[in-house]
Write an enzyme that holds these catalytic residues in place. Structure first.
Site, PDB file in Angstrom:
ATOM      1  N   GLY A 229     -11.909  -7.879   2.106  1.00  0.00           N
ATOM      2  CA  GLY A 229     -12.504  -8.428   0.889  1.00  0.00           C
ATOM      3  C   GLY A 229     -11.485  -8.490  -0.233  1.00  0.00           C
ATOM      4  N   THR A 230     -10.266  -8.029   0.092  1.00  0.00           N
ATOM      5  CA  THR A 230      -9.221  -7.906  -0.922  1.00  0.00           C
ATOM      6  C   THR A 230      -8.522  -9.229  -1.230  1.00  0.00           C
ATOM      7  OG1 THR A 230      -7.871  -7.250   0.952  1.00  0.00           O
ATOM      8  CG2 THR A 230      -8.663  -5.501  -0.479  1.00  0.00           C
TER       9      THR A 230
ATOM     10  N   GLY B  43      -4.534  -2.374  -4.592  1.00  0.00           N
ATOM     11  CA  GLY B  43      -5.957  -2.156  -4.321  1.00  0.00           C
ATOM     12  C   GLY B  43      -6.505  -0.826  -4.788  1.00  0.00           C
ATOM     13  N   GLU B  44      -5.693   0.200  -4.755  1.00  0.00           N
ATOM     14  CA  GLU B  44      -6.187   1.528  -5.098  1.00  0.00           C
ATOM     15  C   GLU B  44      -5.815   1.955  -6.506  1.00  0.00           C
ATOM     16  OE1 GLU B  44      -4.206   3.159  -1.694  1.00  0.00           O
ATOM     17  OE2 GLU B  44      -6.103   3.730  -0.779  1.00  0.00           O
TER      18      GLU B  44
ATOM     19  N   GLY C 188     -14.207  -2.087   2.801  1.00  0.00           N
ATOM     20  CA  GLY C 188     -13.670  -1.011   3.630  1.00  0.00           C
ATOM     21  C   GLY C 188     -13.518   0.266   2.833  1.00  0.00           C
ATOM     22  N   PHE C 189     -12.600   0.256   1.858  1.00  0.00           N
ATOM     23  CA  PHE C 189     -12.390   1.366   0.914  1.00  0.00           C
ATOM     24  C   PHE C 189     -11.978   2.664   1.603  1.00  0.00           C
ATOM     25  CE2 PHE C 189     -15.890  -1.375  -0.666  1.00  0.00           C
ATOM     26  CZ  PHE C 189     -15.218  -1.992  -1.700  1.00  0.00           C
TER      27      PHE C 189
ATOM     28  N   ARG D  91       5.343  -7.523  -8.363  1.00  0.00           N
ATOM     29  CA  ARG D  91       4.965  -8.930  -8.433  1.00  0.00           C
ATOM     30  C   ARG D  91       3.533  -9.093  -7.906  1.00  0.00           C
ATOM     31  NH1 ARG D  91       8.068 -13.551  -5.015  1.00  0.00           N
ATOM     32  NH2 ARG D  91       7.311 -15.406  -6.084  1.00  0.00           N
TER      33      ARG D  91
ATOM     34  N   GLY E 141       1.561  -2.004  -3.959  1.00  0.00           N
ATOM     35  CA  GLY E 141       0.132  -1.869  -3.690  1.00  0.00           C
ATOM     36  C   GLY E 141      -0.685  -1.971  -4.962  1.00  0.00           C
TER      37      GLY E 141
HETATM   38 MO1  MOS Z   1      -7.736   3.207   1.980  1.00  0.00          MO
HETATM   39  S1  MOS Z   1      -8.795   4.703   1.145  1.00  0.00           S
HETATM   40  O1  MOS Z   1      -6.448   3.956   2.809  1.00  0.00           O
HETATM   41  O2  MOS Z   1      -8.702   2.162   2.837  1.00  0.00           O
END
Ligand code: MOS
Length: 708
Positions: free
Chosen positions: A466-467, A662-663, A238-239, A585, A660
């Site tokens: 996919g995360t 992922g980013e 997605g990203f 965590r 968070g």
């Molecule tokens: Mo993210 S860039 O908010 O999928």
């Protein structure tokens, strides 16, 4: 069972389904009726109006079922400028004669087979009257204006007196950096299969935000939301590129309704460059002033980012600069440059991914001028509380990340003087950078069901892009209800399931596991009351509370890179890279690490490879395929690229302590490489990506390259 299931590096629970092909992505959907195939025809001008369409030949072509243009497209809701929920807005298609950007849909051809639709799409003639458009970002400053669709306080900030603080500094940096367009290229393109049963639409679509997509599709088609079911069970990346609903979904739904049979529409890779969102190009001026000891007296970060004239978007590159370092005098500013280009939107760590490319290179430049170790410079400017909001940080572990990373990486072996470490033809250097990313939380809800055999089923409209969402939810439910992970089935991505914020902004894990925890607690209460097991269900809801306002919440990291620069050609090879992160965590050490190293690799890409190139005559992206649009391949990424996660727990972020992740990995990663390039060869490239021509320019004309 181990003490805690949460945190274990479990394999993905959906891994087997994915590698065996059992996992159905949107485009794989087997409709109940006979599937027809739609191919989108796009505009070949960047700005103007459609003067006529000739669809006769296409309609006569073999297998063609319909040709839709603005002349016969069904009525839809009007386009709205972004208000509350950018991604839940109506997205009308083929409703106007106006062409807003190159690559905008102008027709849809539907046929019995994909090949027939594709062949006929080439026969559609759309005549356009082209008008001059604004396509060139180099005019940035002349055209810049304040964003209208975000709050003033988000666009700009001021603390103290920047000019005075800057004047007081003993050592100063005033540098402008540029970052290019980046185009969304997940493995799976946006794809939709729509099927109607009477008044009811079922649409399988690759979307990150099921709830927003549900509203967007229902509103666009002007039908009640209860008549729409959106399904997004598996997503091939997605990203941010699948936050919005695109033409594939709307056109598939419209065509399927007209034809009374299911229709599939998939964006082509080339169409994605203009029809899907991109990351805006930016110009960023960073000014830093420090006293002789390296303490910042002033910090300013001003951003000019491209925005589409038809749909405003602000790349918030200076937002985290408000919390990154202590300094009494501060200024941040975001201006947008509206151009007649495709629509910009979020891409992994929107704002921060490019903001830290600038700020963290500027810090390196400041350290160089101060003759101070760049890591030491960060340590000397560590704030005790949020330097703009004046509230405490929930947790802040930047120093721990920096120190731990320096130790593991062998930072003490870095040569102080650029260009002095050599390995044959190669000039070798090390660089580092801070990573910082806001921690977001959103309201979410979840449902858990337990059957007679104590098997759990978890339901949320959350997606797994996919995360690893499927896996962490299974772990959380298993631990809280004390069943083996194998006895948890997680069902995601149906609009009928309890509402969540979806996948975006790295808020999914903390938001959804908080709701899931509530559902599990409610179910456990029922069990404890002697109600089961056997056909027990419970729902839970969770939303960010006061803690979220009272504490400044970020996740942190430190990136370290070692590069070699060919002394003759300027070619850069990444040799080693390490990121040390704290995202509270960690819910699954394997999937979180994958997220982090994926982000770091994108950082490598931002530093060295990736750029969407606009033809300033036509407003088109010219390198619109994966041959011309460079991303790192295996040979670009060394085996010794790793991410380490510090043990953490942030109870202000969520009851389970996660933040968070992922980013976070992309933040600062590219700057660490840019700084390593400087340390290796003494050339400072402020215009990303750092390609060999720019380094060569520095070798040949050092003064020019330094100034830019
Ligand atoms: Mo993210 S860039 O908010 O999928």
């Amino acid at each position: 069972m181990p003490d805690s299931v949460i945190g274990q590096p479990l394999d993905r629970v959906d891994g087997k389904a994915k590698v065996t092909g059992a996992a159905r992505y949107a485009g794989d959907t087997q409709a109940t009726g006979r599937l027809a195939f739609g191919v989108i025809v796009t505009s070949t001008i960047g700005q103007g109006t459609i003067s006529g369409t000739d669809t006769a030949a296409a309609k006569r072509a073999p297998g063609v079922l319909m040709v839709m243009t603005h002349e016969n497209a069904p009525r839809q809701a009007a386009f709205k400028h972004a208000g509350e929920d950018r991604h839940a807005r109506p997205k009308p298609q083929l409703t106007e004669r106006v062409v807003h950007h190159h690559g905008e849909p102008v027709a849809l051809v539907v046929a019995e087979t994909f090949e027939q639709a594709n062949a006929a799409a080439r026969m559609v003639k759309v005549s356009c009257k082209a008008e001059p458009g604004l396509y060139d970002f180099n005019d940035a400053k002349r055209l810049a204006r304040t964003p209208r669709e975000i709050e003033e306080s988000k666009a700009h900030s001021k603390v103290g007196d920047f000019d005075k603080g800057f004047a007081q500094g003993a050592v100063k940096i005033d540098a402008t950096y540029s970052t290019p367009y980046q185009n969304h290229n997940p493995m799976e393109p946006p794809a939709s299969v729509a099927e109607w049963s009477g008044e009811k639409l079922t649409i399988h679509s690759a979307v990150q935000l099921v709830h927003s997509a549900h509203q967007s599709i229902a509103d666009t088609l002007k039908i009640p939301p209860r008549n729409v079911e959106v399904v997004s069970e598996y997503i091939g990346g997605g990203f941010g590129g699948k936050l919005p609903v695109y033409a594939d979904a709307i056109l598939a739904a419209l065509a399927a309704r007209e034809l009374k049979r299911p229709v599939k529409v998939v964006m082509t890779r080339q169409q994605m460059f203009e029809m899907a969102a991109h990351r805006a190009a930016t110009l960023q001026r960073v000014r830093l002033a420090a006293d002789g000891e390296g303490k910042l007296t002033a910090i300013a970060h001003e951003v000019w980012s491209q925005s589409a004239r038809m749909d405003e978007y602000t790349e918030s590159a200076a937002s985290s600069t408000r919390a990154i370092y202590a300094a009494p005098n501060r200024l941040t500013r975001h201006l947008i440059v509206p151009l007649d280009l495709p629509v910009a939107d979020s891409m992994r760590a929107p704002g921060d991914a490019v903001g830290q490319l600038a700020v963290e290179q500027a810090m390196d430049e400041l350290a160089d001028k101060l003759n101070l170790d760049p890591l030491e410079l960060r340590l000397r400017n560590e704030p005790a509380e949020d330097p703009e909001k004046n509230i405490p940080f929930s947790t802040r572990s930047l120093v721990a990340c920096l120190k731990d990373g320096a130790e593991r990486f062998g930072w003490s072996h870095r040569a102080r003087t650029p260009g002095t470490m050599k390995d044959g033809q190669w000039l070798v250097g090390m660089g580092m950078a801070t990573a910082i990313r806001p921690n977001f939380r959103r309201p979410a809800s979840a449902r858990v069901h337990m059957d007679e055999r104590r098997h759990l089923t978890v339901e949320m409209d959350m997606t797994d892009v996919g995360t690893g969402s499927y896996t962490i939810f299974a772990q959380v439910a298993a631990e809280l209800l004390e069943v083996p992970v194998e006895d948890v089935t997680v069902q995601l991505g149906h609009s009928g399931y309890p509402k969540t914020p979806g996948s975006g902004g790295s808020f999914g894990a903390a938001s959804c596991t908080s709701a899931l925890r509530e559902a599990c607690i409610a179910l456990k209460a029922k069990l404890d009351a002697g109600q089961g097991p056997g056909n027990l269900s419970a729902e839970g809801k969770s939303e960010p509370g006061d803690e979220y306002k009272k504490f400044s919440q970020y996740s942190y990291g430190a990136n370290f890179a070692e590069v070699a620069v060919d002394a003759t050609t300027g070619e850069v090879r990444l040799r080693r890279m390490l990121g040390v992160f704290d995202a509270g965590r960690i819910l699954n050490a394997k999937t979180a690490r994958s997220q982090l190293i994926g982000g770091m690799i994108w950082g490598v890409s931002s530093a060295l490879h990736e750029a969407g190139i606009v033809d300033p005559r036509f407003g088109s992206f010219v390198n619109n395929d994966l041959a011309g649009y460079h991303v790192p391949v295996h040979a670009d990424i060394p085996a010794s690229l790793d991410a380490v996660m510090l043990a953490g727990f942030d109870d202000k972020s969520s009851p389970l302590g996660s933040k968070g992740v992922g980013e976070l990995g992309i933040c600062g990663a590219g700057a660490a490489i840019a700084n390593a390039v400087f340390n290796a060869c003494g050339v400072r490239v402020r215009d990303y990506p750092i390609t060999p021509d720019k380094i060569l320019n520095g070798f040949l004309r050092p003064n020019l390259a330094q100034q830019r």
